[in-house]
Design a protein around this motif. Structure first.
Motif, PDB file in Angstrom:
ATOM      1  N   THR A  85       0.163  17.238  -7.355  1.00 15.93           N
ATOM      2  CA  THR A  85       0.414  17.817  -8.679  1.00 15.93           C
ATOM      3  C   THR A  85      -0.782  18.632  -9.132  1.00 15.93           C
ATOM      4  OG1 THR A  85       1.897  16.022  -9.309  1.00 15.93           O
ATOM      5  CG2 THR A  85       0.909  17.295 -11.104  1.00 15.93           C
ATOM      6  N   ARG A  86      -1.972  18.073  -8.984  1.00 18.85           N
ATOM      7  CA  ARG A  86      -3.174  18.781  -9.419  1.00 18.85           C
ATOM      8  C   ARG A  86      -3.411  20.048  -8.598  1.00 18.85           C
ATOM      9  NH1 ARG A  86      -2.943  14.248 -11.458  1.00 18.85           N
ATOM     10  NH2 ARG A  86      -4.107  13.581 -13.269  1.00 18.85           N
ATOM     11  N   GLU A  87      -3.166  19.969  -7.286  1.00 22.25           N
ATOM     12  CA  GLU A  87      -3.328  21.159  -6.449  1.00 22.25           C
ATOM     13  C   GLU A  87      -2.348  22.251  -6.864  1.00 22.25           C
ATOM     14  OE1 GLU A  87      -2.847  19.694  -2.472  1.00 22.25           O
ATOM     15  OE2 GLU A  87      -4.921  18.983  -2.362  1.00 22.25           O
ATOM     16  N   PHE A  88      -1.103  21.867  -7.128  1.00 18.71           N
ATOM     17  CA  PHE A  88      -0.092  22.844  -7.546  1.00 18.71           C
ATOM     18  C   PHE A  88      -0.466  23.463  -8.893  1.00 18.71           C
ATOM     19  CE2 PHE A  88       3.806  23.775  -9.954  1.00 18.71           C
ATOM     20  CZ  PHE A  88       4.293  24.814  -9.179  1.00 18.71           C
ATOM     21  N   VAL A  89      -0.836  22.633  -9.851  1.00 18.33           N
ATOM     22  CA  VAL A  89      -1.203  23.131 -11.179  1.00 18.33           C
ATOM     23  C   VAL A  89      -2.412  24.059 -11.078  1.00 18.33           C
ATOM     24  CG1 VAL A  89      -2.172  22.416 -13.412  1.00 18.33           C
ATOM     25  CG2 VAL A  89      -0.161  21.255 -12.491  1.00 18.33           C
ATOM     26  N   ARG A  90      -3.401  23.674 -10.281  1.00 13.65           N
ATOM     27  CA  ARG A  90      -4.589  24.512 -10.114  1.00 13.65           C
ATOM     28  C   ARG A  90      -4.191  25.871  -9.532  1.00 13.65           C
ATOM     29  NH1 ARG A  90     -10.257  24.187 -11.140  1.00 13.65           N
ATOM     30  NH2 ARG A  90     -11.103  25.984 -10.108  1.00 13.65           N
ATOM     31  N   HIS A  91      -3.319  25.854  -8.539  1.00 12.66           N
ATOM     32  CA  HIS A  91      -2.850  27.095  -7.916  1.00 12.66           C
ATOM     33  C   HIS A  91      -2.158  27.993  -8.945  1.00 12.66           C
ATOM     34  CE1 HIS A  91      -1.226  29.768  -4.853  1.00 12.66           C
ATOM     35  NE2 HIS A  91      -0.031  29.612  -5.398  1.00 12.66           N
ATOM     36  N   VAL A  92      -1.286  27.413  -9.754  1.00 13.09           N
ATOM     37  CA  VAL A  92      -0.577  28.183 -10.785  1.00 13.09           C
ATOM     38  C   VAL A  92      -1.576  28.791 -11.768  1.00 13.09           C
ATOM     39  CG1 VAL A  92       0.979  27.991 -12.780  1.00 13.09           C
ATOM     40  CG2 VAL A  92       1.600  26.919 -10.593  1.00 13.09           C
ATOM     41  N   LEU A  93      -2.520  27.986 -12.225  1.00 10.87           N
ATOM     42  CA  LEU A  93      -3.503  28.491 -13.189  1.00 10.87           C
ATOM     43  C   LEU A  93      -4.387  29.571 -12.567  1.00 10.87           C
ATOM     44  CD1 LEU A  93      -4.520  25.177 -15.002  1.00 10.87           C
ATOM     45  CD2 LEU A  93      -3.039  27.008 -15.863  1.00 10.87           C
ATOM     46  N   GLU A  94      -4.756  29.420 -11.310  1.00  7.15           N
ATOM     47  CA  GLU A  94      -5.567  30.445 -10.642  1.00  7.15           C
ATOM     48  C   GLU A  94      -4.790  31.759 -10.522  1.00  7.15           C
ATOM     49  OE1 GLU A  94      -6.682  28.530  -6.986  1.00  7.15           O
ATOM     50  OE2 GLU A  94      -8.473  27.626  -7.890  1.00  7.15           O
ATOM     51  N   ARG A  95      -3.498  31.666 -10.225  1.00  2.26           N
ATOM     52  CA  ARG A  95      -2.678  32.884 -10.129  1.00  2.26           C
ATOM     53  C   ARG A  95      -2.571  33.560 -11.492  1.00  2.26           C
ATOM     54  NH1 ARG A  95       1.551  33.235  -6.069  1.00  2.26           N
ATOM     55  NH2 ARG A  95       1.708  35.300  -6.981  1.00  2.26           N
ATOM     56  N   LEU A  96      -2.352  32.748 -12.536  1.00  2.00           N
ATOM     57  CA  LEU A  96      -2.274  33.319 -13.886  1.00  2.00           C
ATOM     58  C   LEU A  96      -3.602  33.974 -14.278  1.00  2.00           C
ATOM     59  CD1 LEU A  96      -0.274  30.499 -15.705  1.00  2.00           C
ATOM     60  CD2 LEU A  96       0.550  32.801 -15.127  1.00  2.00           C
ATOM     61  N   ASP A 129       0.793  -1.217   0.000  1.00  2.28           N
ATOM     62  CA  ASP A 129       0.000   0.000   0.000  1.00  2.28           C
ATOM     63  C   ASP A 129       0.832   1.277   0.000  1.00  2.28           C
ATOM     64  OD1 ASP A 129      -2.241  -1.554  -0.049  1.00  2.28           O
ATOM     65  OD2 ASP A 129      -2.630  -1.409   2.096  1.00  2.28           O
ATOM     66  N   ALA A 130       2.057   1.219   0.488  1.00  2.00           N
ATOM     67  CA  ALA A 130       2.870   2.431   0.554  1.00  2.00           C
ATOM     68  C   ALA A 130       3.078   3.066  -0.816  1.00  2.00           C
ATOM     69  CB  ALA A 130       4.195   2.145   1.240  1.00  2.00           C
ATOM     70  N   PRO A 131       3.462   2.311  -1.857  1.00  2.00           N
ATOM     71  CA  PRO A 131       3.625   2.946  -3.175  1.00  2.00           C
ATOM     72  C   PRO A 131       2.317   3.511  -3.718  1.00  2.00           C
ATOM     73  CG  PRO A 131       4.783   0.862  -3.114  1.00  2.00           C
ATOM     74  CD  PRO A 131       3.959   0.951  -1.850  1.00  2.00           C
ATOM     75  N   VAL A 132       1.201   2.833  -3.441  1.00  5.67           N
ATOM     76  CA  VAL A 132      -0.098   3.312  -3.917  1.00  5.67           C
ATOM     77  C   VAL A 132      -0.447   4.613  -3.211  1.00  5.67           C
ATOM     78  CG1 VAL A 132      -2.567   2.798  -4.009  1.00  5.67           C
ATOM     79  CG2 VAL A 132      -0.898   1.008  -4.522  1.00  5.67           C
ATOM     80  N   ASP A 133      -0.239   4.662  -1.904  1.00  4.37           N
ATOM     81  CA  ASP A 133      -0.524   5.883  -1.154  1.00  4.37           C
ATOM     82  C   ASP A 133       0.358   7.034  -1.636  1.00  4.37           C
ATOM     83  OD1 ASP A 133      -2.391   4.506   0.332  1.00  4.37           O
ATOM     84  OD2 ASP A 133      -1.075   4.223   2.059  1.00  4.37           O
ATOM     85  N   LEU A 134       1.625   6.762  -1.866  1.00  2.00           N
ATOM     86  CA  LEU A 134       2.540   7.796  -2.344  1.00  2.00           C
ATOM     87  C   LEU A 134       2.111   8.286  -3.721  1.00  2.00           C
ATOM     88  CD1 LEU A 134       5.048   9.516  -2.005  1.00  2.00           C
ATOM     89  CD2 LEU A 134       6.387   7.611  -2.925  1.00  2.00           C
ATOM     90  N   ALA A 135       1.733   7.373  -4.595  1.00  4.40           N
ATOM     91  CA  ALA A 135       1.285   7.757  -5.936  1.00  4.40           C
ATOM     92  C   ALA A 135       0.033   8.634  -5.854  1.00  4.40           C
ATOM     93  CB  ALA A 135       1.014   6.519  -6.787  1.00  4.40           C
ATOM     94  N   VAL A 168       1.058  12.106  -4.668  1.00  4.06           N
ATOM     95  CA  VAL A 168       1.725  12.850  -5.740  1.00  4.06           C
ATOM     96  C   VAL A 168       0.696  13.347  -6.750  1.00  4.06           C
ATOM     97  CG1 VAL A 168       3.318  12.651  -7.686  1.00  4.06           C
ATOM     98  CG2 VAL A 168       3.956  11.721  -5.447  1.00  4.06           C
ATOM     99  N   ALA A 169      -0.241  12.504  -7.114  1.00  5.72           N
ATOM    100  CA  ALA A 169      -1.265  12.894  -8.091  1.00  5.72           C
ATOM    101  C   ALA A 169      -2.096  14.063  -7.572  1.00  5.72           C
ATOM    102  CB  ALA A 169      -2.165  11.699  -8.422  1.00  5.72           C
ATOM    103  N   VAL A 170      -2.507  13.977  -6.320  1.00  5.37           N
ATOM    104  CA  VAL A 170      -3.300  15.059  -5.722  1.00  5.37           C
ATOM    105  C   VAL A 170      -2.448  16.327  -5.611  1.00  5.37           C
ATOM    106  CG1 VAL A 170      -4.440  15.824  -3.589  1.00  5.37           C
ATOM    107  CG2 VAL A 170      -4.907  13.548  -4.510  1.00  5.37           C
ATOM    108  N   SER A 180      -1.977  16.134 -16.482  1.00  6.03           N
ATOM    109  CA  SER A 180      -1.733  14.926 -17.275  1.00  6.03           C
ATOM    110  C   SER A 180      -0.485  15.076 -18.140  1.00  6.03           C
ATOM    111  CB  SER A 180      -2.946  14.621 -18.160  1.00  6.03           C
ATOM    112  OG  SER A 180      -4.061  14.335 -17.349  1.00  6.03           O
ATOM    113  N   LEU A 181      -0.293  16.252 -18.685  1.00  9.42           N
ATOM    114  CA  LEU A 181       0.906  16.526 -19.481  1.00  9.42           C
ATOM    115  C   LEU A 181       2.165  16.391 -18.622  1.00  9.42           C
ATOM    116  CD1 LEU A 181       2.207  17.535 -22.137  1.00  9.42           C
ATOM    117  CD2 LEU A 181       1.850  19.853 -21.282  1.00  9.42           C
ATOM    118  N   VAL A 182       2.139  17.004 -17.444  1.00  8.60           N
ATOM    119  CA  VAL A 182       3.285  16.934 -16.538  1.00  8.60           C
ATOM    120  C   VAL A 182       3.537  15.493 -16.097  1.00  8.60           C
ATOM    121  CG1 VAL A 182       4.113  17.613 -14.236  1.00  8.60           C
ATOM    122  CG2 VAL A 182       3.116  19.324 -15.771  1.00  8.60           C
ATOM    123  N   ASP A 183       2.470  14.766 -15.759  1.00 10.47           N
ATOM    124  CA  ASP A 183       2.610  13.359 -15.363  1.00 10.47           C
ATOM    125  C   ASP A 183       3.264  12.535 -16.463  1.00 10.47           C
ATOM    126  OD1 ASP A 183       1.422  13.767 -12.899  1.00 10.47           O
ATOM    127  OD2 ASP A 183      -0.533  12.971 -13.500  1.00 10.47           O
ATOM    128  N   GLY A 184       2.787  12.708 -17.669  1.00  7.83           N
ATOM    129  CA  GLY A 184       3.332  11.942 -18.794  1.00  7.83           C
ATOM    130  C   GLY A 184       4.783  12.288 -19.082  1.00  7.83           C
TER     131      GLY A 184
END
Length: 99
Positions: free
Chosen positions: A33-44, A20-26, A29-31, A65-69
């Protein structure tokens, strides 16, 4: 091949520590990343740097999704995409969102 000691160790370690540790970490990270991206877009958007009418929920998912890929390819297949190439892709994407 696991020997007697390896089999005993694996049976003594709680399964959640192994699986479960890798799943929890993943998930974290996914959450994150999305929070950070949302914050950047809101500031812009607040600065007037984004095109009017963009849906931030959709753009958050697109950019995340682009950043993840890019990150996945940069780690697993670095011969396919370099750090500078990743930056260029993200800058180009953000440029397309610009006002």
């Amino acid at each position: 091949m696991r020997g007697e000691h390896g089999a005993r160790f694996c049976s003594e370690v709680p399964r959640t520590l192994i699986c479960d540790a890798p799943v929890d970490l993943a998930a974290q990270v996914a959450v994150g990343t999305r929070e950070f991206v949302r914050h950047v877009l809101e500031r812009l958007e607040a600065r007037g740097d984004l095109r009017p009418g963009l849906r931030l929920d959709v753009e958050t998912e697109r950019l995340s999704s682009l950043v993840d890929g890019l990150a996945m390819n940069a780690v697993l297949r670095p011969e396919l995409v370099s750090g500078p190439a990743c930056l260029e892709v993200v800058r180009t994407h953000l440029g397309a969102l610009a006002a």
